[in-house]
Scaffold this active site. Structure first.
Site, PDB file in Angstrom:
ATOM      1  N   GLY A 172     -59.867 -11.522 -26.696  1.00  0.00           N
ATOM      2  CA  GLY A 172     -58.956 -12.719 -27.242  1.00  0.00           C
ATOM      3  C   GLY A 172     -59.381 -13.847 -27.620  1.00  0.00           C
ATOM      4  O   GLY A 172     -58.535 -14.450 -28.127  1.00  0.00           O
ATOM      5  N   GLU A 184     -64.687  -8.731 -23.252  1.00  0.00           N
ATOM      6  CA  GLU A 184     -63.983  -7.732 -24.512  1.00  0.00           C
ATOM      7  C   GLU A 184     -63.718  -8.330 -25.626  1.00  0.00           C
ATOM      8  O   GLU A 184     -62.800  -7.972 -26.239  1.00  0.00           O
ATOM      9  CB  GLU A 184     -63.113  -6.918 -23.678  1.00  0.00           C
ATOM     10  CG  GLU A 184     -63.346  -6.273 -22.486  1.00  0.00           C
ATOM     11  CD  GLU A 184     -62.033  -5.422 -21.829  1.00  0.00           C
ATOM     12  OE1 GLU A 184     -61.216  -5.782 -22.602  1.00  0.00           O
ATOM     13  OE2 GLU A 184     -62.191  -4.892 -20.638  1.00  0.00           O
ATOM     14  N   PRO A 185     -64.724  -8.921 -26.395  1.00  0.00           N
ATOM     15  CA  PRO A 185     -64.434  -9.315 -27.489  1.00  0.00           C
ATOM     16  C   PRO A 185     -64.499  -8.674 -28.641  1.00  0.00           C
ATOM     17  O   PRO A 185     -65.162  -7.804 -28.582  1.00  0.00           O
ATOM     18  CB  PRO A 185     -65.267 -10.710 -27.782  1.00  0.00           C
ATOM     19  CG  PRO A 185     -66.516 -10.406 -27.225  1.00  0.00           C
ATOM     20  CD  PRO A 185     -66.226  -9.513 -25.846  1.00  0.00           C
ATOM     21  N   GLY A 186     -63.509  -8.624 -29.493  1.00  0.00           N
ATOM     22  CA  GLY A 186     -63.374  -7.483 -30.684  1.00  0.00           C
ATOM     23  C   GLY A 186     -63.429  -8.467 -31.917  1.00  0.00           C
ATOM     24  O   GLY A 186     -64.365  -8.710 -32.620  1.00  0.00           O
ATOM     25  N   ARG A 189     -52.675  -6.799 -41.272  1.00  0.00           N
ATOM     26  CA  ARG A 189     -52.170  -7.985 -40.642  1.00  0.00           C
ATOM     27  C   ARG A 189     -51.158  -9.058 -40.966  1.00  0.00           C
ATOM     28  O   ARG A 189     -50.393  -9.493 -40.253  1.00  0.00           O
ATOM     29  CB  ARG A 189     -53.467  -8.798 -40.241  1.00  0.00           C
ATOM     30  CG  ARG A 189     -54.609  -7.744 -39.551  1.00  0.00           C
ATOM     31  CD  ARG A 189     -55.820  -8.909 -39.146  1.00  0.00           C
ATOM     32  NE  ARG A 189     -55.217  -9.443 -38.034  1.00  0.00           N
ATOM     33  CZ  ARG A 189     -55.053 -10.927 -38.107  1.00  0.00           C
ATOM     34  NH1 ARG A 189     -55.285 -11.272 -39.097  1.00  0.00           N
ATOM     35  NH2 ARG A 189     -54.553 -11.440 -36.907  1.00  0.00           N
ATOM     36  N   TYR A 240     -47.964  -9.281 -38.510  1.00  0.00           N
ATOM     37  CA  TYR A 240     -48.191 -10.461 -37.552  1.00  0.00           C
ATOM     38  C   TYR A 240     -47.903 -11.926 -38.411  1.00  0.00           C
ATOM     39  O   TYR A 240     -48.297 -12.854 -37.975  1.00  0.00           O
ATOM     40  CB  TYR A 240     -49.671 -10.765 -36.893  1.00  0.00           C
ATOM     41  CG  TYR A 240     -50.210  -9.451 -36.155  1.00  0.00           C
ATOM     42  CD1 TYR A 240     -49.605  -8.618 -35.104  1.00  0.00           C
ATOM     43  CD2 TYR A 240     -51.340  -8.734 -36.930  1.00  0.00           C
ATOM     44  CE1 TYR A 240     -50.111  -7.580 -34.698  1.00  0.00           C
ATOM     45  CE2 TYR A 240     -51.851  -7.559 -36.389  1.00  0.00           C
ATOM     46  CZ  TYR A 240     -51.255  -6.910 -35.325  1.00  0.00           C
ATOM     47  OH  TYR A 240     -51.809  -5.922 -35.005  1.00  0.00           O
ATOM     48  N   CYS A 247     -44.661  -0.516 -51.859  1.00  0.00           N
ATOM     49  CA  CYS A 247     -43.283  -0.944 -52.009  1.00  0.00           C
ATOM     50  C   CYS A 247     -42.729  -1.135 -50.622  1.00  0.00           C
ATOM     51  O   CYS A 247     -41.981  -0.406 -49.975  1.00  0.00           O
ATOM     52  CB  CYS A 247     -42.912   0.558 -52.621  1.00  0.00           C
ATOM     53  SG  CYS A 247     -43.128   1.011 -54.313  1.00  0.00           S
ATOM     54  N   GLU A 248     -42.761  -2.361 -50.523  1.00  0.00           N
ATOM     55  CA  GLU A 248     -42.404  -2.965 -49.098  1.00  0.00           C
ATOM     56  C   GLU A 248     -42.528  -4.437 -49.467  1.00  0.00           C
ATOM     57  O   GLU A 248     -43.634  -5.066 -49.962  1.00  0.00           O
ATOM     58  CB  GLU A 248     -43.532  -2.585 -47.966  1.00  0.00           C
ATOM     59  CG  GLU A 248     -43.472  -1.146 -47.600  1.00  0.00           C
ATOM     60  CD  GLU A 248     -42.607  -0.735 -46.208  1.00  0.00           C
ATOM     61  OE1 GLU A 248     -41.783  -1.727 -45.967  1.00  0.00           O
ATOM     62  OE2 GLU A 248     -42.505   0.373 -46.061  1.00  0.00           O
ATOM     63  N   TYR A 273     -59.669  -5.557 -37.486  1.00  0.00           N
ATOM     64  CA  TYR A 273     -58.415  -5.149 -37.623  1.00  0.00           C
ATOM     65  C   TYR A 273     -58.061  -5.080 -39.135  1.00  0.00           C
ATOM     66  O   TYR A 273     -56.916  -5.054 -39.295  1.00  0.00           O
ATOM     67  CB  TYR A 273     -57.573  -6.050 -36.810  1.00  0.00           C
ATOM     68  CG  TYR A 273     -57.780  -6.066 -35.406  1.00  0.00           C
ATOM     69  CD1 TYR A 273     -57.970  -4.929 -34.463  1.00  0.00           C
ATOM     70  CD2 TYR A 273     -58.263  -7.225 -34.830  1.00  0.00           C
ATOM     71  CE1 TYR A 273     -58.130  -5.038 -33.214  1.00  0.00           C
ATOM     72  CE2 TYR A 273     -58.523  -7.462 -33.448  1.00  0.00           C
ATOM     73  CZ  TYR A 273     -58.649  -6.300 -32.907  1.00  0.00           C
ATOM     74  OH  TYR A 273     -58.717  -6.712 -31.391  1.00  0.00           O
TER      75      TYR A 273
HETATM   76  N1  LLP Z   1     -59.777  -5.562 -24.681  1.00  0.00           N
HETATM   77  C1  LLP Z   1     -58.511  -5.025 -24.726  1.00  0.00           C
HETATM   78  C2  LLP Z   1     -57.998  -4.053 -23.586  1.00  0.00           C
HETATM   79  C3  LLP Z   1     -57.789  -5.085 -25.763  1.00  0.00           C
HETATM   80  O1  LLP Z   1     -56.585  -4.513 -25.800  1.00  0.00           O
HETATM   81  C4  LLP Z   1     -58.122  -5.825 -26.950  1.00  0.00           C
HETATM   82  C5  LLP Z   1     -57.377  -5.822 -28.224  1.00  0.00           C
HETATM   83  C6  LLP Z   1     -59.346  -6.668 -26.720  1.00  0.00           C
HETATM   84  C7  LLP Z   1     -60.262  -6.215 -25.868  1.00  0.00           C
HETATM   85  C8  LLP Z   1     -59.851  -7.233 -27.886  1.00  0.00           C
HETATM   86  O2  LLP Z   1     -59.266  -8.397 -28.190  1.00  0.00           O
HETATM   87  P1  LLP Z   1     -59.817  -9.644 -29.412  1.00  0.00           P
HETATM   88  O3  LLP Z   1     -61.105 -10.216 -28.911  1.00  0.00           O
HETATM   89  O4  LLP Z   1     -59.984  -8.788 -30.764  1.00  0.00           O
HETATM   90  O5  LLP Z   1     -58.629 -10.483 -29.465  1.00  0.00           O
HETATM   91  N2  LLP Z   1     -54.400  -5.811 -34.426  1.00  0.00           N
HETATM   92  C9  LLP Z   1     -54.342  -7.170 -33.911  1.00  0.00           C
HETATM   93  C10 LLP Z   1     -55.005  -7.444 -32.578  1.00  0.00           C
HETATM   94  C11 LLP Z   1     -54.742  -6.446 -31.512  1.00  0.00           C
HETATM   95  C12 LLP Z   1     -55.755  -6.415 -30.350  1.00  0.00           C
HETATM   96  C13 LLP Z   1     -55.373  -5.261 -29.406  1.00  0.00           C
HETATM   97  N3  LLP Z   1     -56.257  -5.176 -28.346  1.00  0.00           N
HETATM   98  C14 LLP Z   1     -54.753  -8.231 -34.938  1.00  0.00           C
HETATM   99  O6  LLP Z   1     -55.016  -7.812 -36.021  1.00  0.00           O
HETATM  100  O7  LLP Z   1     -54.504  -9.532 -34.677  1.00  0.00           O
END
Ligand code: LLP
Length: 429
Positions: free
Chosen positions: A249, A288-290, A327, A331, A359-360, A386
């Site tokens: 997050g 858990e950073p993505g 995105r 969002y 077409c949106e 993402y």
């Molecule tokens: N852990 C879990 C269980 C999650 O569901 C997620 C993201 C993460 C970690 C990683 O979160 P991050 O560090 O990336 O914020 N598609 C959306 C974001 C959806 C996130 C879903 N879960 C966007 O493009 O903003």
């Protein structure tokens, strides 16, 4: 080396010329800077000050093998949310014992795979409901007759008020969300796992949501976990607990204008301090950073197809759309748009409404200040997370190409899917 414009006006990303990339690979094309991804992961790792930890990269942000392998080489593990994500993480060299598996509705096949892989299974199946505990237990019994226990972590929903703290579609730690065991049931869930002869409670977890630009909600969710741990240990329970997982997050600064953007390491330092205060310093800290590991290190290249100037707007119509980068549509996110050929000249800049061909009405990247002479090609910034993973072939559009830069040059790229293949497959269906 991030995005820089050299003396000749060339836009370079990770040292590679974006114009050359457009010429060589066409558009739309994602470009990722692997060196920057690696150094971001190292910086985050240092924030743990040598304490026991796991950076479980949320693979959903970017599943490209070169990206996963780059992070694996920096010692990262993975957070996965499906069987295929688990398999791609393993295929890219992540060890099963460095992978956690979240997700509200894992199928029996997915659970079976996760608990069998590598002989001992993954680090933890993160259960998200009381019902799932019973299901994982049943699978453990069915597939582990030897009596070996399945490692489980309980993801708790911290039940916070997240209004206004992030976009509603990416807030997860509140009462109306499907995610996690409700806070009120958390102690019961922990007891249930501990009482099972087939499960071992190795972790407690939380993931409060995504794209937080302050550490406050993250810390509040983490404190809830630390309170649970203290209470459980006070009762003489939670003996096998090995880790606490405070989720992902960490937000990124999509505007590029925040004076002091909160950095991923700030989240880790803050949560570590909280962990020590709570007397849980013996537990390994999993995060858990993505997004934060990959978003800033990817751009999406697009060419301008045409302009359209009306009384209401100056439209800049590009060949990347919401199917390539969802995105903004999903969002209301805004990604900066930069012209490849020339920097913005403030005296000649006008507002362009950048849109795709889909077409949106929501296929709209928003208003951007660019020179009045329209660019031929643009880069959409901070598109490393993402982006490709949420792309689709809506409107018969093919998935974009991905290119990987390291050491100042393109080291690999994917091949643009064949339109004929799509036409034939759809015609057959
Ligand atoms: N852990 C879990 C269980 C999650 O569901 C997620 C993201 C993460 C970690 C990683 O979160 P991050 O560090 O990336 O914020 N598609 C959306 C974001 C959806 C996130 C879903 N879960 C966007 O493009 O903003």
């Amino acid at each position: 080396m991030p995005l820089v414009r050299d003396a000749s006006g060339q836009l370079k990303f990770g040292g590679a010329s974006l114009q050359e990339l457009v010429a060589g690979l066409g558009t739309p094309t994602y470009v990722y800077d692997l060196d920057a991804i690696a150094s971001g992961a190292r910086e985050l790792d240092e924030a743990f000050d040598g304490g026991p930890h796991l950076i479980a990269y949320a693979v959903k942000a970017n599943t490209a093998g070169r990206v996963i392998r780059t992070l694996a080489a920096q010692g990262c593990g993975a957070d996965v949310v499906s069987g295929p994500e688990l398999r791609v993480a393993l295929a890219c060299g992540m060890a099963p014992e460095r992978i956690v598996y979240s997700g509200v509705a894992k199928t029996d096949d997915e659970i079976d795979y996760a608990i069998a892989v590598g002989g001992g299974g993954i680090a933890a199946v993160q259960v998200e409901s009381l019902e799932e505990i019973a299901r994982v237990e049943a699978r453990a019994l069915a597939s582990r007759p030897s009596g070996r226990k399945v490692q489980v972590s309980v993801r708790v929903n911290p039940s916070l008020d997240l209004d206004g703290l992030t976009h509603v579609n990416i807030a997860t730690g509140h009462d109306a969300a499907k995610f996690g065991v409700p806070r009120a049931d958390a102690t019961g869930a922990l007891r249930l796992v501990e009482g099972s002869p087939h499960l071992r409670l190795v972790g407690v977890a939380v993931h409060v949501g995504s794209q937080f630009t302050s550490t406050a909600p993250y810390l509040e969710a983490a404190s809830m976990l630390f309170d649970l741990i203290r209470a459980g240990r006070g009762d003489g329970r939670l003996r096998a607990l090995a880790f606490v997982d405070t989720g992902g997050g960490f937000g990124v600064d999509y505007t590029g204008e925040q004076p002091n953007p909160v950095r991923p390491a700030d989240f880790v330092r803050a949560v570590r301090a909280e962990q020590q205060r709570a007397g849980a310093g013996d537990l390994s800290l999993t995060v858990e950073p993505g997004r934060s590991l990959v978003a800033p290190h990817g751009v999406l290249l697009a060419r301008v197809i045409q302009t359209k100037v009306t009384e209401t707007a100056r439209w800049l119509m590009i060949d990347a759309g919401m199917n390539d980068l969802l995105r903004p549509a999903l969002y209301q996110a805004k990604h900066r748009v930069v012209a490849l050929e020339a920097p913005v000249d403030a005296a000649r800049a006008v507002s362009w409404r950048v849109v795709g061909p889909v077409c949106e009405s929501s296929d709209d990247f928003g208003e951007h200040r660019l020179n009045d002479a329209p660019p031929r090609a643009v880069a959409l910034l901070d598109a490393g997370a993402y982006g490709y993973t949420m792309a689709s072939s809506y409107n018969g559009r093919q998935l974009p190409v991905e290119a990987f830069v390291s050491g100042g040059r393109v080291v690999a790229h994917t091949v643009r899917p064949d339109v004929e293949g799509w036409v034939a497959e759809r015609a057959r269906a």
